[in-house]
Write a protein that holds these residues in place. Structure first.
Motif, PDB file in Angstrom:
ATOM      1  N   GLY A  76       9.373  11.509  -7.523  1.00 55.75           N
ATOM      2  CA  GLY A  76       8.709  10.315  -6.997  1.00 55.75           C
ATOM      3  C   GLY A  76       9.550   9.057  -7.194  1.00 55.75           C
ATOM      4  O   GLY A  76       9.684   8.228  -6.282  1.00 55.75           O
ATOM      5  N   ILE A 101      13.054   2.456  -1.903  1.00 55.33           N
ATOM      6  CA  ILE A 101      12.023   1.646  -1.238  1.00 55.33           C
ATOM      7  C   ILE A 101      11.921   0.288  -1.931  1.00 55.33           C
ATOM      8  O   ILE A 101      11.937  -0.766  -1.290  1.00 55.33           O
ATOM      9  CB  ILE A 101      10.656   2.386  -1.238  1.00 55.33           C
ATOM     10  CG1 ILE A 101      10.712   3.600  -0.296  1.00 55.33           C
ATOM     11  CG2 ILE A 101       9.522   1.447  -0.840  1.00 55.33           C
ATOM     12  CD1 ILE A 101       9.494   4.494  -0.335  1.00 55.33           C
ATOM     13  N   ARG A 103       0.823  -1.223   0.000  1.00 57.75           N
ATOM     14  CA  ARG A 103       0.000   0.000   0.000  1.00 57.75           C
ATOM     15  C   ARG A 103       0.852   1.267   0.000  1.00 57.75           C
ATOM     16  O   ARG A 103       0.495   2.267  -0.608  1.00 57.75           O
ATOM     17  CB  ARG A 103      -0.936  -0.012   1.211  1.00 57.75           C
ATOM     18  CG  ARG A 103      -2.049  -1.062   1.112  1.00 57.75           C
ATOM     19  CD  ARG A 103      -3.135  -0.779   2.138  1.00 57.75           C
ATOM     20  NE  ARG A 103      -4.247  -1.705   2.009  1.00 57.75           N
ATOM     21  CZ  ARG A 103      -4.566  -2.642   2.907  1.00 57.75           C
ATOM     22  NH1 ARG A 103      -3.842  -2.777   4.012  1.00 57.75           N
ATOM     23  NH2 ARG A 103      -5.604  -3.424   2.718  1.00 57.75           N
ATOM     24  N   MET A 104       1.990   1.216   0.699  1.00 56.85           N
ATOM     25  CA  MET A 104       2.894   2.371   0.725  1.00 56.85           C
ATOM     26  C   MET A 104       3.389   2.680  -0.692  1.00 56.85           C
ATOM     27  O   MET A 104       3.408   3.839  -1.114  1.00 56.85           O
ATOM     28  CB  MET A 104       4.063   2.066   1.674  1.00 56.85           C
ATOM     29  CG  MET A 104       5.106   3.145   1.761  1.00 56.85           C
ATOM     30  SD  MET A 104       6.318   2.831   3.103  1.00 56.85           S
ATOM     31  CE  MET A 104       7.160   1.358   2.499  1.00 56.85           C
ATOM     32  N   ALA A 143       0.100   6.661  -6.438  1.00 51.94           N
ATOM     33  CA  ALA A 143      -1.271   7.122  -6.686  1.00 51.94           C
ATOM     34  C   ALA A 143      -1.586   8.468  -6.040  1.00 51.94           C
ATOM     35  O   ALA A 143      -2.498   9.177  -6.488  1.00 51.94           O
ATOM     36  CB  ALA A 143      -2.268   6.067  -6.203  1.00 51.94           C
ATOM     37  N   SER A 144      -0.851   8.826  -4.979  1.00 53.73           N
ATOM     38  CA  SER A 144      -1.042  10.146  -4.371  1.00 53.73           C
ATOM     39  C   SER A 144       0.161  11.056  -4.598  1.00 53.73           C
ATOM     40  O   SER A 144       0.015  12.271  -4.655  1.00 53.73           O
ATOM     41  CB  SER A 144      -1.268  10.029  -2.857  1.00 53.73           C
ATOM     42  OG  SER A 144      -2.482   9.390  -2.568  1.00 53.73           O
ATOM     43  N   GLY A 145       1.344  10.462  -4.717  1.00 55.13           N
ATOM     44  CA  GLY A 145       2.570  11.249  -4.744  1.00 55.13           C
ATOM     45  C   GLY A 145       3.100  11.582  -6.129  1.00 55.13           C
ATOM     46  O   GLY A 145       3.907  12.500  -6.274  1.00 55.13           O
ATOM     47  N   ILE A 146       2.678  10.837  -7.134  1.00 58.23           N
ATOM     48  CA  ILE A 146       3.187  11.105  -8.490  1.00 58.23           C
ATOM     49  C   ILE A 146       2.042  11.360  -9.477  1.00 58.23           C
ATOM     50  O   ILE A 146       1.951  12.437 -10.055  1.00 58.23           O
ATOM     51  CB  ILE A 146       4.055   9.925  -9.027  1.00 58.23           C
ATOM     52  CG1 ILE A 146       5.189   9.576  -8.044  1.00 58.23           C
ATOM     53  CG2 ILE A 146       4.633  10.290 -10.401  1.00 58.23           C
ATOM     54  CD1 ILE A 146       6.046   8.380  -8.485  1.00 58.23           C
ATOM     55  N   ASP A 178       0.439   4.029  -2.794  1.00 56.15           N
ATOM     56  CA  ASP A 178       0.054   5.407  -2.460  1.00 56.15           C
ATOM     57  C   ASP A 178       1.139   6.400  -2.862  1.00 56.15           C
ATOM     58  O   ASP A 178       0.829   7.543  -3.226  1.00 56.15           O
ATOM     59  CB  ASP A 178      -0.267   5.528  -0.970  1.00 56.15           C
ATOM     60  CG  ASP A 178      -1.545   4.788  -0.609  1.00 56.15           C
ATOM     61  OD1 ASP A 178      -2.255   4.332  -1.523  1.00 56.15           O
ATOM     62  OD2 ASP A 178      -1.842   4.651   0.598  1.00 56.15           O
ATOM     63  N   LEU A 179       2.409   5.976  -2.797  1.00 55.95           N
ATOM     64  CA  LEU A 179       3.463   6.869  -3.268  1.00 55.95           C
ATOM     65  C   LEU A 179       3.199   7.229  -4.735  1.00 55.95           C
ATOM     66  O   LEU A 179       3.335   8.385  -5.129  1.00 55.95           O
ATOM     67  CB  LEU A 179       4.832   6.205  -3.098  1.00 55.95           C
ATOM     68  CG  LEU A 179       6.061   7.104  -3.233  1.00 55.95           C
ATOM     69  CD1 LEU A 179       7.272   6.508  -2.535  1.00 55.95           C
ATOM     70  CD2 LEU A 179       6.412   7.429  -4.681  1.00 55.95           C
ATOM     71  N   ALA A 239      12.378   8.612  -4.776  1.00 53.98           N
ATOM     72  CA  ALA A 239      11.939   8.056  -3.488  1.00 53.98           C
ATOM     73  C   ALA A 239      11.571   6.577  -3.620  1.00 53.98           C
ATOM     74  O   ALA A 239      11.837   5.766  -2.736  1.00 53.98           O
ATOM     75  CB  ALA A 239      10.746   8.849  -2.962  1.00 53.98           C
TER      76      ALA A 239
END
Lengths: 220, 220
Positions: free
Chosen positions: B142, B149, B105-106, B112-115, B109-110, B145
């Motif tokens: 993005g 990960i 999920r991290m 889907a929300s961050g890029i 979301d990185l 980062a």
């Protein structure tokens, strides 16, 4: 760190009092009655403490929040909230019914992907002089979509009569809207839900106005 | 519509061949071996078919995708993918282990929300002349980062050796990166994972180059 030892330790939230995504995590901890420690990461001071190498090791995206929990470090607020929900007892943050779960997630993602990323600090800093109008535009656009959805899904709370992750996302986004002087009166369902939620203890204790790093002039 | 009848009908995807969020849903349907119908919503033609009142009733956010399934209409791709995962048998799109689920999920979301929200059509249209540099900036940021990960979480796929929602998010984002001429060679783990995934049948059949609404000059 040995996992069994890690599980005995309180989770640590790396956040910022005013960050709406940090507030989401604080609400989740409060709703689940979980004690945690806070390490403030000041997004303004020293050019932004989230940009240090030390913090980058915790969250390469250099944003708050990050949480150290059970021997791992997680970033992305919605991933953190769902991990807390899946591993801790107490109030469940997603309904049992799959269709209601989907509605909760739809509302969460509309906010977490459709609104918040477009008005967060890093983005509006890049926009420059027109940043307030930019933020207002994207919050208004998102709320115009959210209002009819909530009109269909809401009971006492965003989806039916049980608190969920959707409520955790809504309140901090309304707080951001108010900071950017968006007129919430245009969105009666959003306004009504926010007024109900903001009176609940979990939303009060986690509010930006009363965190360890809240400056005295903002504190209420 | 009566629910039992609705359940007998194939899901309908309202999408656009080139939309990375539509592609996420197509990959999920393919991985789950679910037949579905597609209704193209052309984001360019007629000033954008997502802006019609007819489509707005399906998704007030006026974005693709939306899916009609089991008598309800859902928007937000990640909510749709999780609904499919929770209600359909077959390959599971989230690992059983809570920590691995959180990592998936991290990563989702990185992206889907961050890029993705920062480089989608609506936003770069508002940016104007500098739109390519803007998109490149946010994709590079993005991916810088995401790379460390994924270096920690990846096996054959994004998290360990089983396909997950993280892979569903990664491949369409790399496709967007390539469209904006971001140099993927700077991100060896992302590049390696994408190369592995793109060879899988579910990613091939759902690819933007071979959808019902793919124009002939893009079709391969």
């Amino acid at each position: 760190m040995h996992t069994s030892l890690a599980c005995l330790m309180k989770p640590v939230l790396y956040g910022y009092f005013r960050s709406s995504c940090s507030w989401r995590v604080r609400i989740a901890f409060a709703l689940k009655c979980i004690e945690y420690d806070q390490v403030p990461v000041n997004l303004i001071k020293d050019g932004g403490q989230q940009l240090t190498d030390q913090y980058k090791a915790l969250n390469p995206m250099q944003q708050v929040p990050a949480v150290s929990i059970d021997g791992i470090t997680l970033s992305q607020s919605m991933a953190i909230v769902q991990y807390i929900d899946e591993t801790r007892p107490g109030l469940r943050l997603l309904p049992a019914d799959p269709k209601q779960r989907a509605q909760v997630r739809m509302i969460c993602d509309l906010i977490a992907s459709g609104i918040q990323p477009l008005q967060n600090l890093y983005v509006i800093q890049k926009i420059g002089a027109e940043k307030v109008q930019w933020a207002q535009h994207f919050i208004n656009r998102g709320f115009e979509a959210l209002e009819p959805i909530l009109k269909q899904t809401a009971g006492t709370y965003c989806v039916g009569n049980e608190i969920s992750m959707a409520d955790i996302c809504l309140v901090p986004q309304v707080y951001n809207a108010e900071r950017f002087k968006v007129d919430i009166n245009h969105f009666p369902t959003i306004k009504r839900l926010n007024q109900t939620l903001i009176e609940l203890e979990a939303f009060k204790v986690s509010h930006p106005s009363c965190q360890p790093d809240t400056p005295d002039d903002v504190r209420t």
